[in-house]
Design a protein around this motif. Structure first.
Motif, PDB file in Angstrom:
ATOM      1  N   GLY A  97     -34.217 -52.997 -60.417  1.00 55.12           N
ATOM      2  CA  GLY A  97     -33.662 -54.345 -60.381  1.00 55.12           C
ATOM      3  C   GLY A  97     -32.154 -54.349 -60.246  1.00 55.12           C
ATOM      4  O   GLY A  97     -31.550 -53.456 -59.642  1.00 55.12           O
ATOM      5  N   GLU A  98     -31.566 -55.352 -60.855  1.00 55.11           N
ATOM      6  CA  GLU A  98     -30.128 -55.593 -60.700  1.00 55.11           C
ATOM      7  C   GLU A  98     -29.535 -56.049 -62.030  1.00 55.11           C
ATOM      8  O   GLU A  98     -30.099 -56.899 -62.711  1.00 55.11           O
ATOM      9  N   LEU A  99     -28.410 -55.471 -62.371  1.00 51.76           N
ATOM     10  CA  LEU A  99     -27.670 -55.865 -63.567  1.00 51.76           C
ATOM     11  C   LEU A  99     -26.483 -56.726 -63.165  1.00 51.76           C
ATOM     12  O   LEU A  99     -25.751 -56.382 -62.235  1.00 51.76           O
ATOM     13  N   ARG A 100     -26.329 -57.829 -63.872  1.00 49.90           N
ATOM     14  CA  ARG A 100     -25.180 -58.708 -63.614  1.00 49.90           C
ATOM     15  C   ARG A 100     -24.474 -59.032 -64.913  1.00 49.90           C
ATOM     16  O   ARG A 100     -25.091 -59.076 -65.974  1.00 49.90           O
ATOM     17  N   GLN A 101     -23.204 -59.287 -64.797  1.00 49.54           N
ATOM     18  CA  GLN A 101     -22.451 -59.772 -65.945  1.00 49.54           C
ATOM     19  C   GLN A 101     -22.267 -61.270 -65.796  1.00 49.54           C
ATOM     20  O   GLN A 101     -22.129 -61.788 -64.692  1.00 49.54           O
ATOM     21  N   VAL A 102     -22.300 -61.948 -66.921  1.00 51.54           N
ATOM     22  CA  VAL A 102     -22.141 -63.397 -66.967  1.00 51.54           C
ATOM     23  C   VAL A 102     -20.690 -63.659 -67.354  1.00 51.54           C
ATOM     24  O   VAL A 102     -20.257 -63.277 -68.441  1.00 51.54           O
ATOM     25  N   GLU A 103     -19.966 -64.280 -66.458  1.00 49.18           N
ATOM     26  CA  GLU A 103     -18.582 -64.631 -66.754  1.00 49.18           C
ATOM     27  C   GLU A 103     -18.510 -66.130 -66.983  1.00 49.18           C
ATOM     28  O   GLU A 103     -19.062 -66.906 -66.201  1.00 49.18           O
ATOM     29  N   ALA A 104     -17.866 -66.509 -68.071  1.00 47.83           N
ATOM     30  CA  ALA A 104     -17.756 -67.928 -68.427  1.00 47.83           C
ATOM     31  C   ALA A 104     -16.309 -68.228 -68.781  1.00 47.83           C
ATOM     32  O   ALA A 104     -15.778 -67.672 -69.746  1.00 47.83           O
ATOM     33  N   ASP A 105     -15.696 -69.071 -67.997  1.00 47.89           N
ATOM     34  CA  ASP A 105     -14.288 -69.414 -68.202  1.00 47.89           C
ATOM     35  C   ASP A 105     -13.407 -68.168 -68.273  1.00 47.89           C
ATOM     36  O   ASP A 105     -12.437 -68.133 -69.022  1.00 47.89           O
ATOM     37  N   GLY A 106     -13.771 -67.124 -67.527  1.00 45.64           N
ATOM     38  CA  GLY A 106     -12.958 -65.915 -67.464  1.00 45.64           C
ATOM     39  C   GLY A 106     -13.597 -64.687 -68.079  1.00 45.64           C
ATOM     40  O   GLY A 106     -13.952 -63.761 -67.379  1.00 45.64           O
ATOM     41  N   PRO A 107     -13.751 -64.645 -69.401  1.00 48.75           N
ATOM     42  CA  PRO A 107     -14.271 -63.425 -70.025  1.00 48.75           C
ATOM     43  C   PRO A 107     -15.741 -63.161 -69.694  1.00 48.75           C
ATOM     44  O   PRO A 107     -16.485 -64.066 -69.323  1.00 48.75           O
ATOM     45  N   VAL A 108     -16.150 -61.906 -69.872  1.00 50.88           N
ATOM     46  CA  VAL A 108     -17.559 -61.557 -69.749  1.00 50.88           C
ATOM     47  C   VAL A 108     -18.252 -62.056 -71.014  1.00 50.88           C
ATOM     48  O   VAL A 108     -17.931 -61.645 -72.125  1.00 50.88           O
ATOM     49  N   ALA A 109     -19.188 -62.968 -70.818  1.00 51.31           N
ATOM     50  CA  ALA A 109     -19.865 -63.622 -71.930  1.00 51.31           C
ATOM     51  C   ALA A 109     -21.250 -63.045 -72.191  1.00 51.31           C
ATOM     52  O   ALA A 109     -21.870 -63.352 -73.201  1.00 51.31           O
TER      53      ALA A 109
END
Length: 160
Positions: A59-71
């Protein structure tokens, strides 16, 4: 973060996981696995070492960015016409502020033409995650290896 704590996030983006963030993903993933995770891996025919490599290989790993930082992080895999969410992991300060629902909605939008449904597994004692998934329209369809399996059909076009 005051904005996250207040439930006010101006923007959210899912991006491919930056390699230096893999250890944090692994740490959060391990924290949400059952205490007997090694026996779960064994039931899947995996050693703990093989299981640790799986997020990089499947599969695929993603990072969730919210208002800048990795959330947080999301690990997904498209299995024919089913989008399987292996993990949706948010940093503690981003839980309960609507970000998980936004991540799910973003995935539904992105994969709506390629998938008929979204599927995931959740531990039965993870009340916060269960509430999120049920509110987002997921239904319990069974159990596997101590996890509740939940699915949500994806609507396409006006026919739904």
């Amino acid at each position: 973060m005051s904005g996250a704590a207040a439930g006010i996030l101006a923007w959210m983006e899912l991006r491919r996981l930056d390699e230096e963030r893999f250890p944090r993903f692994s740490e959060l993933f391990a924290a949400f696995m059952p205490p007997d995770a090694d026996s779960v891996y064994a039931e899947l025919g995996l050693t703990p070492e093989e299981a640790a490599r799986l997020p990089r290989e499947v599969g695929e790993l993603r990072q969730v960015e919210a208002d800048g930082p990795v959330a947080g992080y999301v690990w997904i895999e498209l299995r024919e016409r089913t989008l399987h969410v292996h993990a949706l992991l948010l940093e503690p300060e981003y839980r309960g502020v609507g970000l998980g629902a936004r991540v799910l909605a973003e995935l539904e939008d992105e994969f709506g033409e390629r998938a008929d449904e979204v599927e995931l597994g959740v531990l039965p004692d993870n009340a916060q995650a269960l509430a999120l998934y049920e509110k987002a329209g997921f239904e319990r369809v069974g159990e596997r290896l101590r996890f509740l399996i939940m699915r949500k059909p994806l609507k396409r076009g006006m026919d739904g």
